[in-house]
Design a protein around this motif. Structure first.
Motif, PDB file in Angstrom:
ATOM      1  N   VAL A  39       1.895  10.990  -7.321  1.00 11.30           N
ATOM      2  CA  VAL A  39       1.046  10.442  -7.887  1.00 11.30           C
ATOM      3  C   VAL A  39       0.239  11.155  -9.157  1.00 11.30           C
ATOM      4  O   VAL A  39      -0.026  12.334  -8.688  1.00 11.30           O
TER       5      VAL A  39
ATOM      6  N   ASP B 241      -2.985   8.881   0.196  1.00  9.51           N
ATOM      7  CA  ASP B 241      -2.400   7.601   0.589  1.00  9.51           C
ATOM      8  C   ASP B 241      -2.443   7.797   2.425  1.00  9.51           C
ATOM      9  O   ASP B 241      -2.180   6.626   2.721  1.00  9.51           O
TER      10      ASP B 241
ATOM     11  N   LYS C 143       3.277   0.715  -3.483  1.00  8.38           N
ATOM     12  CA  LYS C 143       2.626   0.423  -4.696  1.00  8.38           C
ATOM     13  C   LYS C 143       3.475  -0.083  -5.981  1.00  8.38           C
ATOM     14  O   LYS C 143       3.069   0.171  -6.966  1.00  8.38           O
ATOM     15  N   ASP C 144       4.244  -0.997  -5.603  1.00  2.89           N
ATOM     16  CA  ASP C 144       5.272  -1.609  -6.473  1.00  2.89           C
ATOM     17  C   ASP C 144       5.580  -3.115  -5.853  1.00  2.89           C
ATOM     18  O   ASP C 144       6.035  -3.174  -4.733  1.00  2.89           O
ATOM     19  N   ARG C 145       5.150  -4.139  -6.487  1.00  3.41           N
ATOM     20  CA  ARG C 145       5.046  -5.370  -5.912  1.00  3.41           C
ATOM     21  C   ARG C 145       6.866  -5.606  -5.686  1.00  3.41           C
ATOM     22  O   ARG C 145       7.070  -6.491  -5.002  1.00  3.41           O
TER      23      ARG C 145
ATOM     24  N   ARG D  16       0.852  -1.275  -0.127  1.00  4.09           N
ATOM     25  CA  ARG D  16       0.050   0.030   0.197  1.00  4.09           C
ATOM     26  C   ARG D  16       0.819   1.217   0.010  1.00  4.09           C
ATOM     27  O   ARG D  16       0.606   2.048  -0.711  1.00  4.09           O
TER      28      ARG D  16
END
Length: 184
Positions: free
Chosen positions: A101, A147, A45-47, A42
């Motif tokens: 963002v 966020d 925002k990047d796995r 969260r």
């Protein structure tokens, strides 16, 4: 993770991890990694970055489990704090441009949380107004209002005192409001 698992076992697992018990560490990881990964993802925002930060989180847990104090917080609260701080550190290391963002939903949240959708002209105005803010101020406004970052978290992420972040947010919102009112 069940509430019973948290109360009955996580504290004990942390004590065992502090004693360098690898089996306990594996059990702790199994019980908490999904929750901590979700929190980290969260924020980042990047796995791929989140996977790296999760690994770094558990290294810190392994190294610092002995600092956990059951009188100060619940085990899961301590673990979440380690994960959030690790993710924020990773966020701070990222290139500044990757923190901005630009998705439309985020822009709408900043404009007015009471309005469900922005008119396309207002959305364009907001984009232009956001560009008028300096990079750090813009990132702080977006991360805070889209966020949910706290001033303390933003202070950690930027390496600035919380009071400075508070001032940036206040001034940034004032500038956005003035810009939106004049219609850019």
């Amino acid at each position: 993770m069940s509430h019973t698992m948290e109360l009955a076992d996580l504290g004990g697992l942390l004590r065992q991890v502090a004693a360098q018990d690898r089996h306990a560490f594996k059990s702790l990881y199994s019980a908490t990694s999904a929750k901590l990964f979700g929190i980290i993802l969260r924020i980042l925002k990047d796995r791929d970055l989140a996977s790296d930060a999760l690994q770094e989180t558990y290294i810190k847990v392994w190294q610092n489990a002995g600092t956990y104090d059951a009188g100060q917080s619940r085990p899961v609260t301590w673990l979440v704090a380690v994960a959030r701080n690790t993710a924020i550190d990773a966020l701070r290391r990222r290139a500044p441009s990757r923190l901005v963002v630009e998705d439309e939903d985020a822009l709408e949240q900043i404009a007015d949380p009471l309005v469900s959708r922005l008119d396309p002209a207002d959305r364009q105005t907001l984009r232009g107004c956001l560009k008028e803010l300096d990079d750090v101020q813009r990132r702080c406004v977006i991360l805070a209002y889209c966020d949910g970052y706290s001033r303390a978290e933003l202070g950690q992420a930027t390496g600035r005192p919380e009071a400075t972040v508070k001032t940036w947010l206040r001034r940034g919102l004032q500038r956005l409001k003035a810009c939106m009112e004049r219609g850019l």
